[in-house]
Structure formats: structure tokens, C-alpha cells
Design an enzyme around this catalytic site. Sequence first.
Site: not given
Ligand code: FE
Length: 196
Positions: A101, A104-106
Site C-alpha cells: 500500500c 499507508c498500510s491497507c
Molecule cells: Fe493504505
Amino acid sequence: MTTATSHLDPALRAEALASLLAERGLIDQATVDSFIKAYEQSVGPMNGAKVVARAWTDPQYRARLLADGTTAIAELGFKGAQGEKIVVLENTPRLHHVVVCTLCSCYPWPVLGLPPSWYKDPSYRSRVVREPRQVLAEFGLVLGDDVQIKVFDSSSEVRYMVLPLRPPGTERLTEEELAALVTRDSMVGVAQVSGP
Ligand code: FE
């Protein structure tokens, strides 16, 4: 995130945010704790491993999984927050997928649990797009020049999971034994699954 605080330790930031929300009566700390515990311990990457093992052993399930990941994953009972739309990417001997991602951190929580810290690291997020072969080599995964690498960017709209190659020498294993071989990293695409 573009604020000056974005470089603070994410754990500290989360803690501060949780305290603030609890103080205002918006969340209950016990609920948050049980949520974290559920995703850390109960879900983990084992759900994803079951999905992979089913796909390896049931060609019809595999076809359904690749056609509509979310629905096929829900067939096994895995669904929920951060898994509203999951797309499964099939690795082949000539094509390797890796997921990031960049924003961010999906991450697909219902199948993989919470993302590891390296997945959230700005270095991984930017470098794997620019130089995937090099980054994979740093993870210990050296792919031949005949293997194409495709990087997929997960978002809040679509979260990706990799269907890794079934390792040779596993023809006689049961679905359960196969699931035990499947690692989190192989489903993010930074590793392959090794035989027993
Ligand atoms: Fe994300």
C-alpha cells in the site's frame, strides 16, 4: 498523512488516539483490546493459508477465488472489516505478484490479520514499486530474469492477496498439511512457499 506528526512512532500515535477517543466516550478500551486480540491472535495469516490450500486442492474453488475473491473467501467464513473487497492475484512460474500500500498500510485483515511493521515502513512502500526485484532479493526471494514481477497497490477500495505457487513435492499432502506450509509473506508476495 502529511502532518509533521506522521513520523512519530505509530504505536504511540495509536495509543494517544485511543486515549483521546476513550476519554470522550467514543470508544471503550476493552472493545479495542478485544479487537486487536482477535486480529493478532485469532485471525492472523492462518485464514489466508486455508484459502490458499483450498485453491490448490479444488480447481473449481480456485476459479471462483480468482473471479471474485471476496465472495470465495467468505465461503470459508472469512469476512469483515478491511476485507470488503479482496482481489486474489495468482502467481505462475513466469509471473510473480507482490503487494504494497503505497499510501499507508491497507491490508486484507480477514485473511492475513494485521500487517507486519515492514509493510507499513515508508522504505518498503516506496522502494518495492521502483525496484521490486531488488527488494524481493533483500527478503531472500531471488527470482530469475524469466519471471515477470507485478506490483499491486492495495487501497481502502481494493485489497490484494497473492495466491502463491504450490511447491513441488506436495502432491500427497492433505489440505490441512498444505495450509500449514503457507506463510503470511508468501501471501503478500515477498516470499514463496517452501515444501515440507
Ligand atoms: Fe493504505
